[in-house]
Design an enzyme around this catalytic site. Structure first.
Site, PDB file in Angstrom:
ATOM      1  N   LYS A 135       0.862  -1.182   0.000  1.00  0.00           N
ATOM      2  CA  LYS A 135       0.000   0.000   0.000  1.00  0.00           C
ATOM      3  C   LYS A 135       0.896   1.228   0.000  1.00  0.00           C
ATOM      4  O   LYS A 135       1.788   1.338   0.847  1.00  0.00           O
ATOM      5  CB  LYS A 135      -0.856   0.030   1.264  1.00  0.00           C
ATOM      6  CG  LYS A 135      -1.815  -1.128   1.359  1.00  0.00           C
ATOM      7  CD  LYS A 135      -3.143  -0.777   0.742  1.00  0.00           C
ATOM      8  CE  LYS A 135      -4.065  -1.971   0.779  1.00  0.00           C
ATOM      9  NZ  LYS A 135      -5.198  -1.867  -0.111  1.00  0.00           N
ATOM     10  N   ASP A 163      -0.455  -0.184  -4.480  1.00  0.00           N
ATOM     11  CA  ASP A 163      -1.857   0.236  -4.419  1.00  0.00           C
ATOM     12  C   ASP A 163      -1.933   1.579  -3.719  1.00  0.00           C
ATOM     13  O   ASP A 163      -1.673   1.675  -2.525  1.00  0.00           O
ATOM     14  CB  ASP A 163      -2.675  -0.813  -3.658  1.00  0.00           C
ATOM     15  CG  ASP A 163      -4.171  -0.497  -3.672  1.00  0.00           C
ATOM     16  OD1 ASP A 163      -4.561   0.521  -4.280  1.00  0.00           O
ATOM     17  OD2 ASP A 163      -4.944  -1.277  -3.090  1.00  0.00           O
ATOM     18  N   GLU A 192      -2.159   0.313  -8.523  1.00  0.00           N
ATOM     19  CA  GLU A 192      -3.611   0.519  -8.541  1.00  0.00           C
ATOM     20  C   GLU A 192      -3.921   1.979  -8.266  1.00  0.00           C
ATOM     21  O   GLU A 192      -3.487   2.517  -7.248  1.00  0.00           O
ATOM     22  CB  GLU A 192      -4.291  -0.326  -7.451  1.00  0.00           C
ATOM     23  CG  GLU A 192      -4.202  -1.809  -7.675  1.00  0.00           C
ATOM     24  CD  GLU A 192      -4.810  -2.611  -6.513  1.00  0.00           C
ATOM     25  OE1 GLU A 192      -5.736  -2.117  -5.829  1.00  0.00           O
ATOM     26  OE2 GLU A 192      -4.342  -3.724  -6.289  1.00  0.00           O
ATOM     27  N   ASP A 215      -9.235  -0.095  -9.965  1.00  0.00           N
ATOM     28  CA  ASP A 215      -9.947  -0.787  -8.891  1.00  0.00           C
ATOM     29  C   ASP A 215     -11.252  -0.009  -8.658  1.00  0.00           C
ATOM     30  O   ASP A 215     -12.292  -0.340  -9.233  1.00  0.00           O
ATOM     31  CB  ASP A 215      -9.040  -0.829  -7.648  1.00  0.00           C
ATOM     32  CG  ASP A 215      -9.670  -1.532  -6.461  1.00  0.00           C
ATOM     33  OD1 ASP A 215     -10.774  -2.072  -6.597  1.00  0.00           O
ATOM     34  OD2 ASP A 215      -9.065  -1.543  -5.357  1.00  0.00           O
ATOM     35  N   LYS A 237     -13.281  -7.211  -7.158  1.00  0.00           N
ATOM     36  CA  LYS A 237     -13.658  -7.579  -5.790  1.00  0.00           C
ATOM     37  C   LYS A 237     -15.083  -8.120  -5.855  1.00  0.00           C
ATOM     38  O   LYS A 237     -16.055  -7.352  -5.886  1.00  0.00           O
ATOM     39  CB  LYS A 237     -13.583  -6.354  -4.866  1.00  0.00           C
ATOM     40  CG  LYS A 237     -12.164  -5.877  -4.531  1.00  0.00           C
ATOM     41  CD  LYS A 237     -12.222  -4.660  -3.617  1.00  0.00           C
ATOM     42  CE  LYS A 237     -10.901  -4.330  -2.952  1.00  0.00           C
ATOM     43  NZ  LYS A 237      -9.852  -3.919  -3.888  1.00  0.00           N
TER      44      LYS A 237
HETATM   45  O1  LIG Z   1      -6.156  -6.428  -3.041  1.00  0.00           O
HETATM   46  C1  LIG Z   1      -5.526  -6.922  -2.077  1.00  0.00           C
HETATM   47  O2  LIG Z   1      -4.423  -7.468  -2.226  1.00  0.00           O
HETATM   48  C2  LIG Z   1      -6.062  -6.827  -0.693  1.00  0.00           C
HETATM   49  C3  LIG Z   1      -7.395  -6.169  -0.565  1.00  0.00           C
HETATM   50  C4  LIG Z   1      -7.369  -4.668  -0.580  1.00  0.00           C
HETATM   51  O3  LIG Z   1      -6.373  -4.089  -0.888  1.00  0.00           O
HETATM   52  C5  LIG Z   1      -8.587  -3.957  -0.206  1.00  0.00           C
HETATM   53  C6  LIG Z   1      -9.509  -4.600   0.607  1.00  0.00           C
HETATM   54  C7  LIG Z   1     -10.683  -3.984   0.987  1.00  0.00           C
HETATM   55  C8  LIG Z   1     -10.955  -2.723   0.558  1.00  0.00           C
HETATM   56  C9  LIG Z   1     -10.048  -2.051  -0.265  1.00  0.00           C
HETATM   57  C10 LIG Z   1      -8.866  -2.670  -0.648  1.00  0.00           C
HETATM   58  C11 LIG Z   1      -7.938  -1.932  -1.562  1.00  0.00           C
HETATM   59  O4  LIG Z   1      -7.830  -2.301  -2.721  1.00  0.00           O
HETATM   60  O5  LIG Z   1      -7.339  -0.980  -1.134  1.00  0.00           O
HETATM   61 MG   LIG Z   2      -7.081  -0.744  -4.182  1.00  0.00          MG
END
Ligand SMILES: O=C(O)CCC(=O)c1ccccc1C(=O)O
Ligand SMILES: [Mg+2]
Length: 326
Positions: A135, A163, A192, A215, A237
């Site tokens: 992240k 991300d 992302e 995303d 998702k």
């Molecule tokens: O995508 C992954 O590897 C983990 C899941 C994840 O990042 C996520 C999970 C719940 C809500 C938002 C996010 C996101 O993409 O930030």
């Molecule tokens: Mg994300």
């Protein structure tokens, strides 16, 4: 004979789980258990606060109505059913019809919190291509660049997914780029949603040579599935997307457009994560899923994730909130 049971679970989250500036103290979801003659199926309905438009209470009443109709022998559809409900019910139904792929490898791209030693351990368990997710955008961009440099310089076969969840202004994205070692850029598989606006993210991809993934954008009205220059992947998702059939259709659409589809968690419990793992194995065999979110929770629900040591809540530990049968 058709019988459906609906349960509610509530699992405390780790102290530090913050979603869209809102702390998530506990995860609340529903487990649906279906019986058709001698076949059974389970599914999880877990709308994610801040992401799902439906609340848990709305999800519960819609699931009850749907299950009552189903138990009465009606032919059911998922039209107009909110995504989390459609996904959970369709998984349970697919299991009871023997159409649900079972997970056999329980793989996920590990979410790296910044501790290189921990990452080395996690990576040593991954067969094949070494890939981890970080992240970014939570702190200063330079901190993110230096962490990315450190990890990629330390492991020459490591690839990263980043991300940013739209955190960067174009200026911040530029300063991330300024401190990044150019020699490691080609091992960033994608980032992302780097910027606040999709157009800014596309510009960042063009400037940096780092592919981006959609995303949030992919779930907004007006989004079209097309491989714009610099766009490598679309994150799926399922809990935020819809029924199993709709998710399959969506993934096929991403592939047809020439992009990678990556199945990802919306913080489901171990039950939902196991099903997502099986789905990813079947539907996106070339893209390891992003499911490393179980460790943010303090318990597992109904089905264990093999590598987890968290305590497992059984049906007896959940609240039974409804039973319907024909
Ligand atoms: O995508 C992954 O590897 C983990 C899941 C994840 O990042 C996520 C999970 C719940 C809500 C938002 C996010 C996101 O993409 O930030
Ligand atoms: Mg994300």
């Amino acid at each position: 004979m058709r019988r459906a049971r609906l349960y509610r679970y509530q699992v405390p989250m780790d102290a530090g789980v913050v979603l869209r500036n809102q702390r998530l103290k506990s995860r609340i979801g529903l487990v649906v258990h279906l019986e058709q003659d001698d076949r059974t199926g389970e599914g999880e309905i877990a709308p994610l606060p801040g992401f799902s438009l439906e609340s848990i209470d709305q999800a519960e009443s819609i699931a009850r109505l749907w299950l009552t109709q189903w138990a009465g022998g009606n032919e059911m559809s998922f039209d107009g059913v909110p995504p989390s409900v459609a996904f959970g019910l369709s998984c349970a139904l697919a299991e009871s019809d023997g159409r649900m792929p079972m997970s056999s490898c329980w793989q996920s791209v590990p979410l790296c919190t910044g501790d290189p030693d921990l990452l080395f351990d996690q990576l040593s368990c991954l067969p094949g291509r070494k890939i981890a997710k970080i992240k970014v955008g939570l702190y200063e961009p330079i901190r993110d660049s230096l962490l990315v440099n450190t990890l990629l310089e330390a492991l020459d076969d490591l690839h990263l997914r980043l991300d940013a969840n739209r955190a960067w202004t174009p200026d911040k994205a530029a300063s991330f780029l300024r401190w990044l070692n150019p020699a490691v850029i080609d091992r960033i598989d994608f980032i992302e949603e780097p910027c606040g606006l999709p157009t800014q993210s596309l510009a960042f991809a063009a400037q940096s040579g780092i592919p981006i993934a959609w995303d949030e954008s992919s779930r907004e009205p007006g989004f079209t599935l097309e491989a714009l220059p610099g766009v490598a992947a679309v994150i799926i998702k399922p809990t935020l997307t819809g029924s199993l059939a709709y998710c399959q259709q969506r993934i096929a659409g991403v592939h047809q457009a020439g992009m990678l589809a990556v199945v990802s968690s919306a913080l489901e419990s171990s039950l939902g994560l196991g099903q997502l793992s099986g789905l990813a194995q079947q539907l996106t065999p070339d893209a390891p899923p992003g499911l490393d979110t179980l460790s943010l929770m303090q318990a597992q629900v109904v089905r264990p994730w093999p590598a987890s040591t968290l305590p497992l809540l059984d049906y007896a530990d959940l609240s039974l909130i409804g039973v319907v049968e024909s």
